[in-house]
Design a protein around this motif. Structure first.
Motif, PDB file in Angstrom:
ATOM      1  N   THR A   1      -9.653   0.920   3.998  1.00  0.00           N
ATOM      2  CA  THR A   1     -10.206   2.201   4.489  1.00  0.00           C
ATOM      3  C   THR A   1      -8.921   3.319   4.605  1.00  0.00           C
ATOM      4  OG1 THR A   1     -11.227   3.045   6.432  1.00  0.00           O
ATOM      5  CG2 THR A   1      -9.593   1.180   6.797  1.00  0.00           C
ATOM      6  N   ASP A   2      -9.323   4.599   4.675  1.00  0.00           N
ATOM      7  CA  ASP A   2      -8.247   5.450   5.047  1.00  0.00           C
ATOM      8  C   ASP A   2      -8.130   5.641   6.148  1.00  0.00           C
ATOM      9  OD1 ASP A   2      -7.438   6.320   2.237  1.00  0.00           O
ATOM     10  OD2 ASP A   2      -9.582   6.900   2.195  1.00  0.00           O
ATOM     11  N   ASN A   3      -9.201   5.197   7.347  1.00  0.00           N
ATOM     12  CA  ASN A   3      -9.058   5.268   8.833  1.00  0.00           C
ATOM     13  C   ASN A   3      -8.261   4.375   9.430  1.00  0.00           C
ATOM     14  OD1 ASN A   3     -11.033   7.364   8.359  1.00  0.00           O
ATOM     15  ND2 ASN A   3     -12.728   6.267   9.498  1.00  0.00           N
ATOM     16  N   CYS A   4      -6.871   4.499   9.121  1.00  0.00           N
ATOM     17  CA  CYS A   4      -6.082   3.599   9.634  1.00  0.00           C
ATOM     18  C   CYS A   4      -4.821   3.959   9.924  1.00  0.00           C
ATOM     19  CB  CYS A   4      -6.056   2.221   8.838  1.00  0.00           C
ATOM     20  SG  CYS A   4      -5.210   2.645   6.961  1.00  0.00           S
ATOM     21  N   VAL A   5      -4.147   3.288  11.005  1.00  0.00           N
ATOM     22  CA  VAL A   5      -2.596   3.784  11.229  1.00  0.00           C
ATOM     23  C   VAL A   5      -2.002   2.220  11.409  1.00  0.00           C
ATOM     24  CG1 VAL A   5      -1.142   4.555  12.903  1.00  0.00           C
ATOM     25  CG2 VAL A   5      -3.410   5.720  12.527  1.00  0.00           C
ATOM     26  N   LEU A   6      -0.924   2.278  10.695  1.00  0.00           N
ATOM     27  CA  LEU A   6      -0.131   1.047  11.119  1.00  0.00           C
ATOM     28  C   LEU A   6       1.068   1.298  12.190  1.00  0.00           C
ATOM     29  CD1 LEU A   6       0.591  -0.082   7.141  1.00  0.00           C
ATOM     30  CD2 LEU A   6      -1.615  -0.487   8.853  1.00  0.00           C
ATOM     31  N   MET A   7       1.411   0.283  12.800  1.00  0.00           N
ATOM     32  CA  MET A   7       2.240   0.472  13.760  1.00  0.00           C
ATOM     33  C   MET A   7       3.366  -0.560  13.560  1.00  0.00           C
ATOM     34  SD  MET A   7       0.029   1.123  17.301  1.00  0.00           S
ATOM     35  CE  MET A   7      -0.977  -0.346  16.933  1.00  0.00           C
ATOM     36  N   ILE A   8       4.676  -0.298  13.009  1.00  0.00           N
ATOM     37  CA  ILE A   8       5.650  -1.334  12.885  1.00  0.00           C
ATOM     38  C   ILE A   8       6.909  -1.115  13.567  1.00  0.00           C
ATOM     39  CG2 ILE A   8       7.027  -1.891  10.868  1.00  0.00           C
ATOM     40  CD1 ILE A   8       4.779  -1.237   8.848  1.00  0.00           C
ATOM     41  N   SER A   9       7.186  -1.982  14.502  1.00  0.00           N
ATOM     42  CA  SER A   9       8.253  -2.047  15.303  1.00  0.00           C
ATOM     43  C   SER A   9       9.648  -2.788  14.678  1.00  0.00           C
ATOM     44  CB  SER A   9       7.754  -2.616  16.459  1.00  0.00           C
ATOM     45  OG  SER A   9       9.194  -2.752  17.576  1.00  0.00           O
TER      46      SER A   9
ATOM     47  N   ALA B   1      -5.333  -1.607   5.637  1.00  0.00           N
ATOM     48  CA  ALA B   1      -5.311  -0.090   4.705  1.00  0.00           C
ATOM     49  C   ALA B   1      -5.678  -0.210   3.377  1.00  0.00           C
ATOM     50  CB  ALA B   1      -3.723   0.252   4.992  1.00  0.00           C
ATOM     51  N   ARG B   2      -5.859  -1.474   2.884  1.00  0.00           N
ATOM     52  CA  ARG B   2      -6.222  -1.636   1.350  1.00  0.00           C
ATOM     53  C   ARG B   2      -7.728  -1.123   1.319  1.00  0.00           C
ATOM     54  NH1 ARG B   2      -2.120  -4.654   0.159  1.00  0.00           N
ATOM     55  NH2 ARG B   2      -2.235  -6.609   1.832  1.00  0.00           N
TER      56      ARG B   2
ATOM     57  N   VAL C   1       0.904  -1.043   0.027  1.00  0.00           N
ATOM     58  CA  VAL C   1       0.027  -0.050   0.110  1.00  0.00           C
ATOM     59  C   VAL C   1       0.925   1.355   0.154  1.00  0.00           C
ATOM     60  CG1 VAL C   1      -2.029  -1.410   1.206  1.00  0.00           C
ATOM     61  CG2 VAL C   1      -0.332   0.190   2.693  1.00  0.00           C
ATOM     62  N   GLU C   2       0.272   2.424  -0.699  1.00  0.00           N
ATOM     63  CA  GLU C   2       1.079   3.567  -0.548  1.00  0.00           C
ATOM     64  C   GLU C   2       0.746   4.523   0.582  1.00  0.00           C
ATOM     65  OE1 GLU C   2       2.957   4.949  -2.953  1.00  0.00           O
ATOM     66  OE2 GLU C   2       2.686   3.526  -4.809  1.00  0.00           O
TER      67      GLU C   2
ATOM     68  N   LEU D   1     -10.428  -8.512   6.878  1.00  0.00           N
ATOM     69  CA  LEU D   1     -10.075  -7.038   7.153  1.00  0.00           C
ATOM     70  C   LEU D   1     -10.690  -6.264   6.017  1.00  0.00           C
ATOM     71  CD1 LEU D   1      -5.948  -8.090   6.964  1.00  0.00           C
ATOM     72  CD2 LEU D   1      -7.262  -6.704   8.699  1.00  0.00           C
ATOM     73  N   LYS D   2     -11.171  -6.599   5.023  1.00  0.00           N
ATOM     74  CA  LYS D   2     -12.069  -5.796   4.080  1.00  0.00           C
ATOM     75  C   LYS D   2     -13.504  -5.630   4.960  1.00  0.00           C
ATOM     76  CE  LYS D   2     -14.141  -5.803  -0.461  1.00  0.00           C
ATOM     77  NZ  LYS D   2     -15.409  -5.687  -0.161  1.00  0.00           N
ATOM     78  N   SER D   3     -13.810  -6.636   5.657  1.00  0.00           N
ATOM     79  CA  SER D   3     -15.233  -6.185   6.247  1.00  0.00           C
ATOM     80  C   SER D   3     -14.702  -4.928   7.528  1.00  0.00           C
ATOM     81  CB  SER D   3     -15.675  -7.217   6.901  1.00  0.00           C
ATOM     82  OG  SER D   3     -16.183  -8.308   6.359  1.00  0.00           O
ATOM     83  N   LEU D   4     -13.602  -5.336   8.156  1.00  0.00           N
ATOM     84  CA  LEU D   4     -12.993  -4.371   8.972  1.00  0.00           C
ATOM     85  C   LEU D   4     -13.079  -3.020   8.616  1.00  0.00           C
ATOM     86  CD1 LEU D   4     -12.131  -3.403  11.977  1.00  0.00           C
ATOM     87  CD2 LEU D   4      -9.949  -4.425  11.186  1.00  0.00           C
ATOM     88  N   GLY D   5     -12.340  -2.682   7.388  1.00  0.00           N
ATOM     89  CA  GLY D   5     -12.140  -1.758   7.139  1.00  0.00           C
ATOM     90  C   GLY D   5     -13.350  -0.845   6.441  1.00  0.00           C
TER      91      GLY D   5
END
Length: 439
Positions: free
Chosen positions: A246-254, A243-244, A99-100, A201-205
């Motif tokens: 919805t725009d209402n998302c934040v990814l957390m990558i450690s 993220a594919r 995703v971008e 995830l599509k349902s969630l988004g």
């Protein structure tokens, strides 16, 4: 190892002010095991703490040393992150998640723990009508503590009971009244290791968009579903993500697990382009800054820690860039955890245990960083108490808000054949202890 007496274990728990071993935090369990190690003179088998069991990525170490030599230690870092980290973070997400997300939305944090804490605070404050956070259980115990510290209302349900079409129905039920501001989950799930599918995830988004809920997606174990090869940058299959959809998302990558860089406490949040620029009246009235992304770095992170280690940002940037360029195969490195999990599961099963979360929509759960174990006739608390007596430490599933009884097993510290041999021997002691107590 001769089993430790129940009286000794009880005395240690009392001294550490622990009323119920089943509801202790990970750090409390570590303290219990260290006390019992000192008393017994025996080193425990540690299955409780998700410390990376591999050496830190050398690419990062070299970059951090160079940054220190070039004076990074004497200069405050930008609160929104150094340019190199933002650019490489964006490329890394494109390479492995597919995703971008613009470099502007990449913001470093002091581990994903700090990222999630401040995101929760922002999500609760951005709309006064939304005061509740949803958790997909079981989950990372510290996430629930964050909500308690912040005084946030919570709703939760066990993901294992609501897969496929049931997942969408349950989400709609908990979102419907409009009070939910955010939903927190990890994928793969800590501790069950089940993985949300693209359909789920599509349902969630779609529902996050419909009910204006922010999905806070913890990717601590990204690309560790080893049932498919997610190691090739810029080529499918990619790490599944909301993220594919919805725009209402934040990814957390450690960097802690994927690059074994836990000691430097460095991670990044990746805020979708649309959410980053979204204006919230409540935030503007409160802080004088209205945009979600600007508030995250310039308000919440700034007063919390004023960004994170300058030199560690250079390390993280280099590791992300090397992975995206195909020069560093972090997924190949992490496959070792799958091997360890498979071997540890075999030992547990041979000694009469069973896998609690054993299926993932009909498939066997993947071997990875965590798995879950139960023993017939024992609650999670009873199981953990008896394992402690035999020199094994873990945390209960109750601590992860699971509806099931058992323990979480982390395989990261099973580093050698001796560790597996010790596990086998201690579980043999456990079996004999159970036989003696059932006579």
């Amino acid at each position: 190892m001769k089993p430790i007496s129940r009286q000794t274990v009880d005395e240690v728990l009392q001294r550490l002010d622990i009323v119920d071993i089943g509801r202790t935090t990970i750090r409390q369990c570590v303290n219990v095991s260290h006390e019992l190690e000192w008393i017994s003179g025996e080193k425990f088998v540690h299955l409780e703490f998700g410390i990376p069991g591999m050496n830190a990525c050398k690419v990062g170490l070299d970059a951090q040393k160079e940054a220190l030599d070039n004076g990074a230690a004497s200069v405050y870092p930008p609160s929104c992150g150094i340019h190199e980290l933002k650019e490489n973070g964006s490329r890394f997400i494109k390479a492995f998640v597919g995703v971008e997300i613009s470099p502007e939305g990449i913001v470093p944090t002091v581990g994903s723990m700090q990222g999630c804490y401040n995101l929760l605070l922002e999500c609760i404050q951005m709309n006064p009508e939304k005061d509740t956070v949803v958790y997909l259980n079981p989950g990372f115990p510290s996430h629930y503590v964050q909500a308690k510290v912040l005084g946030i209302k919570t709703r939760m349900f066990d993901l294992y009971d609501f897969r496929g079409d049931k997942f969408r129905e349950k989400l709609e039920e908990v979102f419907r009244d409009g009070c939910v501001s955010a939903i927190v989950y990890s994928n793969p799930n800590n501790p069950s290791w089940v993985c949300l599918t693209e359909d789920e995830l599509k349902s969630l988004g779609e529902l996050c968009t419909k009910y204006d809920v922010i999905a806070l997606e913890d990717m601590a174990y990204m690309c560790m579903d080893f049932r498919k090869d997610l190691s090739m940058p810029f080529l499918p299959p990619f790490q599944p993500t909301v993220a594919r959809y919805t725009d209402n998302c934040v990814l957390m990558i450690s960097a802690s697990k994927i690059f074994s860089y836990a000691g430097e406490r460095i991670a990044m949040v990746a805020i979708s382009d649309k959410l980053y620029k979204r204006e919230y009246l409540a935030l503007r009235e409160r802080y004088g800054i209205g945009r979600f992304g600007d508030n995250f770095s310039l308000t919440y992170l700034y007063v919390n820690s004023s960004s994170c280690s300058h030199s560690a940002q250079y390390a993280f940037a280099e590791m992300l860039g090397s992975a995206a360029d195909g020069k560093y195969d972090f997924v190949g490195q992490m496959r070792e955890y799958g091997r360890r999990a498979g071997k540890a599961k075999e030992i547990f099963l041979r000694h009469g245990f069973y896998i609690v979360y054993d299926k993932d929509l009909g498939e066997d759960v993947s071997d990875g960083f965590f798995f879950t174990i139960g023993y017939d006739g024992l609650t999670g608390s009873q199981l953990l108490l008896n394992l402690l007596r035999c020199g094994i430490c873990a945390i209960t599933l109750v601590a992860t808000r699971s509806t099931r009884e058992g323990i979480r097993v982390c395989v990261s510290l099973l580093n050698s054949e001796k560790d597996f041999s010790d596990l086998d021997e201690r579980l043999g002691s456990f079996e004999r202890l159970m036989m003696d107590e059932n006579r």
